[in-house]
Structures are given as C-alpha cells and as structure tokens.
Motif scaffolding. Sequence first.
Motif, mmCIF file in Angstrom:
data_model
loop_
_atom_site.group_PDB
_atom_site.id
_atom_site.type_symbol
_atom_site.label_atom_id
_atom_site.label_comp_id
_atom_site.label_asym_id
_atom_site.label_seq_id
_atom_site.Cartn_x
_atom_site.Cartn_y
_atom_site.Cartn_z
ATOM 1 N N ILE A 4 0.956 -1.240 0.046
ATOM 2 C CA ILE A 4 0.089 0.053 -0.051
ATOM 3 C C ILE A 4 0.903 1.246 -0.040
ATOM 4 C CG2 ILE A 4 -1.753 1.361 1.333
ATOM 5 C CD1 ILE A 4 -2.893 -1.295 2.083
ATOM 6 N N ILE A 5 1.922 1.505 0.718
ATOM 7 C CA ILE A 5 2.822 2.554 0.859
ATOM 8 C C ILE A 5 3.450 2.733 -0.437
ATOM 9 C CG2 ILE A 5 4.888 3.319 1.957
ATOM 10 C CD1 ILE A 5 4.070 1.581 4.161
ATOM 11 N N LEU A 6 3.970 1.789 -1.038
ATOM 12 C CA LEU A 6 4.739 1.880 -2.436
ATOM 13 C C LEU A 6 3.592 2.352 -3.554
ATOM 14 C CD1 LEU A 6 7.223 2.026 -3.857
ATOM 15 C CD2 LEU A 6 6.871 -0.395 -4.540
ATOM 16 N N SER A 7 2.329 1.649 -3.417
ATOM 17 C CA SER A 7 1.547 2.185 -4.408
ATOM 18 C C SER A 7 1.142 3.558 -4.311
ATOM 19 C CB SER A 7 0.251 1.201 -4.540
ATOM 20 O OG SER A 7 -0.336 1.384 -3.464
ATOM 21 N N ILE A 8 0.800 3.780 -3.097
ATOM 22 C CA ILE A 8 0.626 5.467 -2.694
ATOM 23 C C ILE A 8 1.535 6.281 -3.188
ATOM 24 C CG2 ILE A 8 -0.100 7.047 -0.926
ATOM 25 C CD1 ILE A 8 -1.971 4.916 0.258
ATOM 26 N N PHE A 46 6.849 5.343 -14.697
ATOM 27 C CA PHE A 46 6.181 4.417 -15.614
ATOM 28 C C PHE A 46 6.703 3.037 -15.006
ATOM 29 C CE2 PHE A 46 5.219 7.938 -18.368
ATOM 30 C CZ PHE A 46 3.818 8.146 -18.043
ATOM 31 N N ILE A 47 8.100 3.002 -14.884
ATOM 32 C CA ILE A 47 8.520 1.833 -14.628
ATOM 33 C C ILE A 47 8.152 1.210 -13.176
ATOM 34 C CG2 ILE A 47 10.970 0.717 -13.845
ATOM 35 C CD1 ILE A 47 11.840 2.252 -16.351
ATOM 36 N N PHE A 48 8.329 2.255 -12.098
ATOM 37 C CA PHE A 48 7.867 2.098 -10.860
ATOM 38 C C PHE A 48 6.513 1.663 -10.698
ATOM 39 C CE2 PHE A 48 11.366 4.789 -8.914
ATOM 40 C CZ PHE A 48 12.235 3.646 -9.034
ATOM 41 N N HIS A 49 5.462 2.074 -11.496
ATOM 42 C CA HIS A 49 3.997 1.850 -11.581
ATOM 43 C C HIS A 49 3.895 0.536 -12.191
ATOM 44 C CE1 HIS A 49 -0.195 1.970 -12.578
ATOM 45 N NE2 HIS A 49 -0.279 2.845 -11.628
ATOM 46 N N ALA A 50 4.918 0.024 -13.109
ATOM 47 C CA ALA A 50 4.729 -1.325 -13.635
ATOM 48 C C ALA A 50 5.228 -2.382 -12.860
ATOM 49 C CB ALA A 50 5.494 -1.384 -14.986
ATOM 50 N N MET A 51 6.169 -1.688 -11.869
ATOM 51 C CA MET A 51 6.675 -2.844 -10.845
ATOM 52 C C MET A 51 5.502 -3.111 -9.770
ATOM 53 S SD MET A 51 10.543 -1.399 -10.328
ATOM 54 C CE MET A 51 10.661 -2.172 -8.648
ATOM 55 N N VAL A 52 4.853 -2.349 -9.376
ATOM 56 C CA VAL A 52 3.993 -2.400 -8.373
ATOM 57 C C VAL A 52 2.414 -2.968 -8.950
ATOM 58 C CG1 VAL A 52 2.340 -0.828 -6.806
ATOM 59 C CG2 VAL A 52 4.814 -0.249 -7.080
ATOM 60 N N HIS A 53 2.183 -2.376 -9.963
ATOM 61 C CA HIS A 53 0.636 -2.720 -10.557
ATOM 62 C C HIS A 53 0.888 -4.008 -11.800
ATOM 63 C CE1 HIS A 53 -1.146 -0.048 -7.620
ATOM 64 N NE2 HIS A 53 -0.641 0.850 -8.243
ATOM 65 N N GLY A 54 1.860 -3.869 -12.262
ATOM 66 C CA GLY A 54 1.933 -4.803 -13.634
ATOM 67 C C GLY A 54 1.896 -4.069 -14.793
ATOM 68 N N PRO A 55 2.469 -4.505 -15.983
ATOM 69 C CA PRO A 55 2.470 -3.640 -16.979
ATOM 70 C C PRO A 55 1.355 -3.308 -17.641
ATOM 71 C CG PRO A 55 3.323 -5.867 -17.437
ATOM 72 C CD PRO A 55 3.066 -5.642 -16.152
ATOM 73 N N GLN A 56 0.119 -4.319 -17.493
ATOM 74 C CA GLN A 56 -1.022 -4.100 -18.266
ATOM 75 C C GLN A 56 -1.952 -3.105 -17.538
ATOM 76 O OE1 GLN A 56 -1.684 -5.600 -21.016
ATOM 77 N NE2 GLN A 56 -3.443 -4.233 -21.148
ATOM 78 N N HIS A 57 -1.819 -2.953 -16.239
ATOM 79 C CA HIS A 57 -2.472 -1.825 -15.568
ATOM 80 C C HIS A 57 -1.937 -0.567 -15.513
ATOM 81 C CE1 HIS A 57 -3.794 0.309 -12.050
ATOM 82 N NE2 HIS A 57 -4.821 -0.134 -12.382
#
Length: 182
Positions: A4-8, A46-57
Amino acid sequence: MRTIILSIAIRLLIPLFLFFSLYILFRGHNHPGGGFIGGLIGSIGFIFHAMVHGPQHTVNTFFRINFYGYQHQPTQSRSIYLMRMMRVNRWRKRKRHYLERRNRNRGLLHIEPIDLIAAGLFVATTSGMLGLFLQEPFMTARWVSFYLPFLGRLGTPLLFDTGVYLLVMGIVLKITFVMAEE
C-alpha cells in the motif's frame, strides 16, 4: 510487489517525475540536459508503476486516452439499449455480439510504446528536414523571433530534443513492459 505504501507513493511521485523530466527537456536546449535525460527520468515513474501494479495496468491507466468525460463508457448507446428492450427475442446472438464488440472500444485511443518510438523518430527527423526545405544544411538550427518566459526562444533544437524524449521514453517502456510480462 503490491504494498500500500509503495502504490500510494508511486501515485504521488509519477507527476513529480514527469514534471521534472519536462523541466530537464525544456532546460536542455540552452543548458546541459535535454531529451535523452528527460526521457529517462520520465520513464522512471512508469517503470515503478509497472513494478507495483503490472505492465497491463500501467498501459490501461496511462496509455489509453478516453475521449469521453468519464471513466467507463457504456458498452451500448441509449438507442441500441431501447431497441434491445423492445425486441429482445428477435435479434440473433451473432448480431448482438457484433454490436457489442463494435461499441465496446469507441472513444478510446490506445498508445503503445512503439507509437512513442515512431512519433519520436518522426519529430526528430522533421526538425532536421526543416533546414533542407530552406536550402540549408541538414539539422541547421532555426529559431523563432519571440521569447517565452519559462521556455526561452523556441527552435528546431527543442523540436529535436522532444523527438529524442519521446524516442527514449518509448524504448525504455517497451523494454520494461516486455521484460515484466515474462
């Protein structure tokens, strides 16, 4: 890795990364920096977002542009819905499937990293071709006569840096998405 902390934190840091990358891009045609470093910094979020949520998201969140004012477009228009309510049993399943498939993605523009690569190559090449059209050597710098307060004088070096920015961001995102899916 779904914390949760990383996604926020990523949700808050992506605009910061993009703003700083645009600052480096616009600063680069007069000072050190420019399109390459700006593209790398912009793709970090965008790389960090793909690491947290996945590339498709990540692709669904940032690289699909909805032309409507709200998030979820209904799969059918009001007139089609009313016609279905009046004649539910008369339509065959094949026609319904065709109409639903036809209306499903209306208003969405999908931007893939390969599209960013192509746009970057086009913009960078166009900045160099401007000199050829004016009977000057390839990549000759041309400047506009007015001055903008935050950007400075605009010209073909900024156009070239913008092309490099899009190219680098597209290549880094393509590599990241391909490696994350495997």
